[in-house]
Design a protein around this motif. Structure first.
Motif, PDB file in Angstrom:
ATOM      1  N   LYS B 421      43.503 -19.430  16.647  1.00 32.35           N
ATOM      2  CA  LYS B 421      44.725 -18.948  17.758  1.00 32.35           C
ATOM      3  C   LYS B 421      44.599 -17.570  18.422  1.00 32.35           C
ATOM      4  CE  LYS B 421      48.488 -21.311  15.613  1.00 32.35           C
ATOM      5  NZ  LYS B 421      47.982 -21.822  14.105  1.00 32.35           N
ATOM      6  N   THR B 506      44.795 -24.184  20.070  1.00 32.18           N
ATOM      7  CA  THR B 506      45.888 -25.010  19.332  1.00 32.18           C
ATOM      8  C   THR B 506      45.164 -26.149  18.640  1.00 32.18           C
ATOM      9  OG1 THR B 506      46.607 -26.009  21.317  1.00 32.18           O
ATOM     10  CG2 THR B 506      47.881 -24.404  20.756  1.00 32.18           C
ATOM     11  N   ARG B 507      44.187 -26.842  19.074  1.00 23.69           N
ATOM     12  CA  ARG B 507      43.624 -27.941  18.468  1.00 23.69           C
ATOM     13  C   ARG B 507      42.134 -27.773  18.061  1.00 23.69           C
ATOM     14  NH1 ARG B 507      48.363 -30.444  17.616  1.00 23.69           N
ATOM     15  NH2 ARG B 507      49.174 -31.248  19.593  1.00 23.69           N
ATOM     16  N   ARG B 551      39.345 -21.502  25.398  1.00 24.35           N
ATOM     17  CA  ARG B 551      40.640 -20.736  24.740  1.00 24.35           C
ATOM     18  C   ARG B 551      41.022 -19.730  25.554  1.00 24.35           C
ATOM     19  NH1 ARG B 551      37.012 -19.788  20.113  1.00 24.35           N
ATOM     20  NH2 ARG B 551      37.020 -21.653  19.033  1.00 24.35           N
TER      21      ARG B 551
END
Lengths: 146, 557
Positions: B421, B506-507, B551
């Motif tokens: 994250k 997020t994935r 990202r």
């Protein structure tokens, strides 16, 4: 007499490792059964601490696990020819050893190449949905499957 | 009177060294052609290589630790940091190969010229044992760098010994010091390599050289068809007389032959030094008993056996692995005792010559086929920074807080299942001082003390775990061709589907992979088509890894 006095301890020291008794059962949790796909073997690994000589080392227990509709196979990850690590070829649906081109079926049967017997297996147990293995290779007679 | 003269006089008075010097340097060598004179230098070159191996080996031992924890690091240190360590290791590595080549050539010329016959039977037998010891040096030295090549060659090599009928398993455990190749195997091999084998080699070299000097170097063979009609004793007598005649007609070892030996040694050293300088031996990847993507291959001098083993199936395995090589060795040892007639010239011994030549051709052919045999596993080298990172992860006990695939602590996120994250700068700061960026009791004062390079390695490892590790250079093109009409990454692409520039925040890669293959299985209302069947598993994985790298935070619409 002096020679015998020197030779006896030296020989014992050298040869003792030859006569280690059978290893004790040591179950290792290696994976969750329901996460294993059907008919596609998976290489599973789990950490284990073992005492080797004078040191305690973090080693890995690895096994190839093939979940078939009616049976589970847990294979020792070493080729029965000379101990190289084989792998699964998804295209040909065979285990292939990169050293001397040994080929095994999904059930461990020798399909071609020099391996003298089917893949060795590990004893396993299923507890609470988890697969436990005892990483001591069990040999199977030539010609059959594991 | 010069100092040198005084000193030799002083020793002569006490030890009578003059006779020894005369025996060593004044001995005559039988007259022969210039080509044969160069063949005579093989023994001296071999002796030189032994000294070279001993000296470079002592240097290497100063920085070596025979433990799986440190052996690989020690060899890496020698090859990259120790002053000229790379060159010394190169000399040792190429010196070993050169020794095998020269010992083979030495044996072959001795065999073809029938020099193993009367009166040099015992010299030949010690020579065969010396050959065996040289091969054992190669085998035991091979494990010491504790890299993948070393580990798997030893697994296979010790398993070959384990194929010996009846006592195989005992031999296997004797070499390994247990059932598996591990710390005990490494220390055993090290002790054999630096203590036991050198002691055996030194003793045998002393005996071998004593016999060579005492009996004299054998004369080059000449045709003697008339020997066939004589009894063995007369043949020996005639051979002795002829040998002494030719010896008397020859030059003395010093200075004539010694000069040739020196030239041969200089050439041999130059070749090995050039190889060490230009082609440093690889360090490879650290030994990993659990690895399945490695292609085990022995060093070139065992390739013939490696290839031969493929031709012997199942039950005949021990025949190829142990029985035949042992039989060959026994034949070599017994050779001078059943081939006793004094016909020495290769053309007078057509069967023996044909056997020797065909054995040589066979070994060479198997070596070439073995070297060319295709590798079954595509070679995917693990980036060294990732390997270092993985080790740091364990050394720093990161698993107290973070899990990998569900195994480990639960305080921090799982490094495989949970997506990253944060950006790189945040993660690097966290690695340096976890408590600075994460508000948790107990973490506030934690400092890892990592060097900047180590933080980068650890970061690479985390990227690898996330599947954001290596994706192929073709991945971006693959993405834009298949997904670019609907999705945008880094400002390029369509807008039918969501912008994926920040998807990696997020994935996880496994999620992306599954989603690409079959979106409806995860999100039933998805309008995205399934790519399973359209793209191969590897292509989907490649795109998933590429996407997991994205990202850049994207403002939600």
């Amino acid at each position: 007499m002096v020679s015998a006095g020197i030779a006896a301890p030296i020989l014992t020291y050298l040869i003792r490792p030859l006569f280690g008794g059978p290893p004790r059962k040591a179950w290792v949790r290696i994976g969750k059964l329901e996460e294993l796909p059907l008919n596609v073997p998976q290489r599973l690994a789990a950490a284990r601490r073992v005492v080797e000589g004078w040191e305690t080392v973090d080693s890995q227990v690895t096994a190839w696990v093939a979940r078939l509709p009616d049976k589970i196979y847990v294979f020792d990850p070493h080729c029965t020819h000379l101990g190289c690590a084989y792998r699964w070829n998804q295209q040909s649906k065979e285990f292939v050893c990169p050293c001397h081109s040994g080929v095994f079926s999904l059930t461990g049967k020798v399909l071609s190449g020099p391996p003298p017997r089917p893949l060795d297996t590990y004893a396993y147990e299923v507890r609470d949905g988890f697969l436990y293995v005892d990483p001591v290779p069990i040999r199977h007679p030539a010609g059959g499957s594991s | 009177m010069s100092t040198r003269f005084q000193l030799s006089e002083w020793f002569d008075e006490r030890l009578e060294t003059r006779a020894i010097r005369r025996a060593l340097f004044g001995r005559k060598i039988p007259k022969s052609s210039p080509t044969v004179e160069w063949i005579y230098t093989l023994g001296s070159v071999l002796l030189f290589f032994f000294i070279l191996q001993a000296v470079t080996g002592m240097m290497l031992a100063m920085n070596y630790v025979a433990s799986p924890d440190h052996a690989y690091d020690a060899v890496t240190y020698i090859s990259t940091k120790a002053p000229l360590g790379w060159f010394i290791r190169g000399l040792h590595f190429w010196g070993a190969s050169a020794m095998v080549v020269v010992v083979g050539a030495h044996m072959l010329t001795t065999y073809l010229s029938g020099s193993y016959k009367y009166p040099r039977e015992a010299t030949w037998v010690t020579g065969v044992f010396l050959f065996l010891i040289v091969m054992l040096f190669g085998f035991t030295g091979y494990l010491l760098p504790w890299n993948q090549k070393a580990y798997w060659a030893t697994v296979v090599g010790t398993n070959i010994a384990g194929e010996t009928p009846f006592i195989g398993q005992y031999i296997l455990r004797f070499f390994r010091g247990g059932n598996e190749v591990g710390p005990q195997t490494l220390t055993r091999f090290y002790a054999m390599h630096v203590l036991i084998l050198p002691a055996m080699l030194l003793t045998l070299i002393a005996v071998h050289l004593f016999m060579v000097v005492r009996q004299g170097i054998s004369a080059p063979p000449v045709h003697h068809p008339e020997y066939d009609e004589l009894d063995l004793e007369t043949q020996h007598k005639l051979a002795d007389e002829e040998y002494h005649r030719r010896k008397e007609a020859g030059e003395s070892f010093y200075p004539y032959y010694l000069a040739k030996d020196v030239i041969a040694v200089v050439i041999a050293f130059s070749v090995v030094a050039f190889l060490a300088w230009k082609f440093s031996p690889e360090i490879g990847e650290i030994a990993d008993p659990a690895s399945t993507n490695f292609n085990p291959r022995p060093d070139w001098y065992f390739l013939f056996l490696f290839q031969a083993l493929k031709y012997f199936p199942g039950s005949l395995e021990s025949l190829a692995a142990v029985v035949l090589p042992s039989l060959a060795l026994l034949i070599l040892l017994a050779l001078p005792f059943f081939d006793r007639r004094m016909r020495q010239h290769p053309l007078d011994r057509p069967v023996a010559t044909a056997f020797g030549v065909s054995a040589l051709v066979g070994v060479l052919a198997l070596t070439v086929i073995g070297a060319k045999s295709p590798l079954l596993n595509p070679y995917v080298p693990e980036p060294p920074t990732v390997v270092m990172g993985a080790r740091l992860f364990h050394q720093l006990n990161c698993a107290y807080c973070h899990s990998i695939n569900g195994y480990g602590g639960t305080i921090g996120p799982d490094l495989v299942l949970d997506p990253l994250k944060h950006d790189k700068a945040w993660i690097l700061a966290h690695l340096q001082s976890p408590g600075k960026v994460v508000e948790r009791p107990g973490l506030r004062t934690a400092m890892t003390g990592l060097l900047p390079k180590e933080s980068e390695d650890l970061y690479d490892y985390i990227e690898e775990l996330q599947g954001g590790g290596p994706y192929s250079p073709a991945a971006p093109r693959l993405f834009y061709r298949n997904c670019g009409k609907c999705h945008t990454v880094a400002g390029h692409g369509g807008d039918k589907g969501p912008d994926l520039s920040g998807i990696g925040l997020t994935r996880s890669v496994s999620f992306i992979h599954r989603y690409i293959e079959d979106p409806k299985a995860i999100f039933s209302k998805s309008k995205m088509p399934a790519f399973k069947g359209k793209l191969s598993h590897m292509q989907v994985e490649d795109i998933a890894r590429f996407l997991a790298h994205q990202r850049t935070p994207v403002a939600s619409k």
